[in-house]
Design a protein around this motif. Structure first.
Motif, PDB file in Angstrom:
ATOM      1  N   VAL A 179       0.836  -1.198   0.000  1.00 21.66           N
ATOM      2  CA  VAL A 179       0.000   0.000   0.000  1.00 21.66           C
ATOM      3  C   VAL A 179       0.875   1.255   0.000  1.00 21.66           C
ATOM      4  O   VAL A 179       1.790   1.394   0.817  1.00 21.66           O
ATOM      5  CB  VAL A 179      -0.922   0.039   1.242  1.00 21.66           C
ATOM      6  N   LEU A 180       0.594   2.145  -0.924  1.00 23.42           N
ATOM      7  CA  LEU A 180       1.184   3.479  -0.935  1.00 23.42           C
ATOM      8  C   LEU A 180       0.116   4.419  -0.395  1.00 23.42           C
ATOM      9  O   LEU A 180      -0.936   4.591  -1.013  1.00 23.42           O
ATOM     10  CB  LEU A 180       1.595   3.887  -2.345  1.00 23.42           C
ATOM     11  N   LEU A 181       0.373   5.001   0.765  1.00 17.29           N
ATOM     12  CA  LEU A 181      -0.633   5.844   1.415  1.00 17.29           C
ATOM     13  C   LEU A 181      -0.177   7.302   1.410  1.00 17.29           C
ATOM     14  O   LEU A 181       0.870   7.628   1.969  1.00 17.29           O
ATOM     15  CB  LEU A 181      -0.867   5.364   2.855  1.00 17.29           C
ATOM     16  N   PHE A 182      -0.962   8.146   0.763  1.00 20.42           N
ATOM     17  CA  PHE A 182      -0.678   9.576   0.758  1.00 20.42           C
ATOM     18  C   PHE A 182      -1.409  10.227   1.927  1.00 20.42           C
ATOM     19  O   PHE A 182      -2.635  10.208   1.985  1.00 20.42           O
ATOM     20  CB  PHE A 182      -1.125  10.221  -0.553  1.00 20.42           C
ATOM     21  N   ALA A 183      -0.640  10.786   2.858  1.00 20.41           N
ATOM     22  CA  ALA A 183      -1.218  11.599   3.922  1.00 20.41           C
ATOM     23  C   ALA A 183      -1.347  13.011   3.366  1.00 20.41           C
ATOM     24  O   ALA A 183      -0.338  13.690   3.150  1.00 20.41           O
ATOM     25  CB  ALA A 183      -0.333  11.578   5.163  1.00 20.41           C
ATOM     26  N   VAL A 184      -2.567  13.436   3.094  1.00 21.88           N
ATOM     27  CA  VAL A 184      -2.790  14.738   2.455  1.00 21.88           C
ATOM     28  C   VAL A 184      -2.793  15.812   3.539  1.00 21.88           C
ATOM     29  O   VAL A 184      -3.753  15.936   4.312  1.00 21.88           O
ATOM     30  CB  VAL A 184      -4.111  14.732   1.673  1.00 21.88           C
ATOM     31  N   LEU A 185      -1.718  16.581   3.587  1.00 23.43           N
ATOM     32  CA  LEU A 185      -1.515  17.556   4.655  1.00 23.43           C
ATOM     33  C   LEU A 185      -1.745  18.986   4.178  1.00 23.43           C
ATOM     34  O   LEU A 185      -1.138  19.932   4.686  1.00 23.43           O
ATOM     35  CB  LEU A 185      -0.098  17.399   5.220  1.00 23.43           C
ATOM     36  N   HIS A 186      -2.639  19.144   3.229  1.00 21.21           N
ATOM     37  CA  HIS A 186      -2.982  20.455   2.646  1.00 21.21           C
ATOM     38  C   HIS A 186      -4.497  20.484   2.490  1.00 21.21           C
ATOM     39  O   HIS A 186      -5.075  19.660   1.784  1.00 21.21           O
ATOM     40  CB  HIS A 186      -2.287  20.601   1.291  1.00 21.21           C
ATOM     41  N   SER A 187      -5.139  21.440   3.162  1.00 19.74           N
ATOM     42  CA  SER A 187      -6.609  21.464   3.187  1.00 19.74           C
ATOM     43  C   SER A 187      -7.229  21.786   1.838  1.00 19.74           C
ATOM     44  O   SER A 187      -8.426  21.553   1.628  1.00 19.74           O
ATOM     45  CB  SER A 187      -7.098  22.469   4.230  1.00 19.74           C
ATOM     46  N   GLY A 188      -6.437  22.301   0.886  1.00 17.45           N
ATOM     47  CA  GLY A 188      -6.979  22.624  -0.438  1.00 17.45           C
ATOM     48  C   GLY A 188      -6.921  21.479  -1.421  1.00 17.45           C
ATOM     49  O   GLY A 188      -7.438  21.584  -2.540  1.00 17.45           O
TER      50      GLY A 188
END
Length: 229
Positions: A179-188
């Motif tokens: 699994v490649l998991l992107f932690a999206v740390l940008h609210s836009g």
């Protein structure tokens, strides 16, 4: 909690030498703080943006303050400290907030694996399932050249990221879950794509990984819960 004490606010002057930034504190004092981000940080900190910093009680540190978040002129909240991505994901796995990763009895961090001397961010295991290798990447690059909310990874050429994709592909070949998991740390950001306009080799490996069964998951943590706006 990923911060031991409440974050404080400052105004960004500039980032430089990758790991340093000059800011103006709320009392008007100008000082230098540490920036725990090796990437380009495109769009994550412009002069005049509000930033939020943590305070270390380690007296041996040269810089007491660490830049953690940016609040941009467009009111986007961004976690710029990439070291926090794994802590956020670890808490989400433990609390059952990522549906795709439910049902595992054990979660180990920083486990050695692969043929290229790597460490997987999280190894999930359970007697009833095959092991699951989870590689976490923080995504903060918002680029709306195509449509609103488009996020991209990486924000700079990453040979390390390329290696991790090769390792995930190999573990999938061996019969494990990758699994490649992107932690999206940008609210836009609403979605994540490979940034072929920055790192064509990574983008090609990303497409290969998906074709060979590596799963891609995007996790969107609630960043507002960590600061007082």
């Amino acid at each position: 909690m990923i911060f031991s004490s409440p974050l404080k606010k400052a105004t960004l002057i500039k980032r430089y030498k990758r790991f340093l930034a000059d800011v103006i504190l709320e009392d008007g004092t100008e000082t230098t703080i540490y920036c725990a981000n090796t990437g380009a940080m495109t769009g994550c900190g412009e002069q005049g943006d509000s930033i939020f910093y943590s305070t270390s009680d380690n007296k041996k540190r040269k810089y007491q303050y660490t830049w953690e978040f940016t609040l941009t002129s467009k009111n986007h909240l961004i976690c710029v400290n990439t070291a926090k991505a794994n802590a956020l994901v670890a808490a989400a796995i433990e609390q059952g907030c990522i549906p795709e990763l439910l049902g595992y009895q054990d979660c180990q961090a920083e486990v050695k694996y692969g043929e290229e001397n790597s460490r997987i961010d999280f190894l999930l295991s359970d007697p009833t399932k095959v092991d699951c290798y989870v590689e976490v990447k923080s995504c903060t690059l918002l680029d709306e050249r195509y449509q609103v909310g488009d996020g991209f990874f990486p924000d700079a050429v990453t040979t390390r990221g390329q290696k991790h994709l090769r390792e995930l592909i190999e573990m999938k070949h061996q019969g494990y879950r990758s699994v490649l998991l992107f932690a999206v740390l940008h609210s836009g950001i609403n979605n994540v794509q490979a940034a072929d306009f920055i790192d064509k080799k990574y983008a090609a490996l990303f497409e290969q990984a998906k074709m060979e069964g590596v799963e891609v998951i995007c996790y969107f943590p609630d960043l507002t819960s960590y600061i007082d706006l």
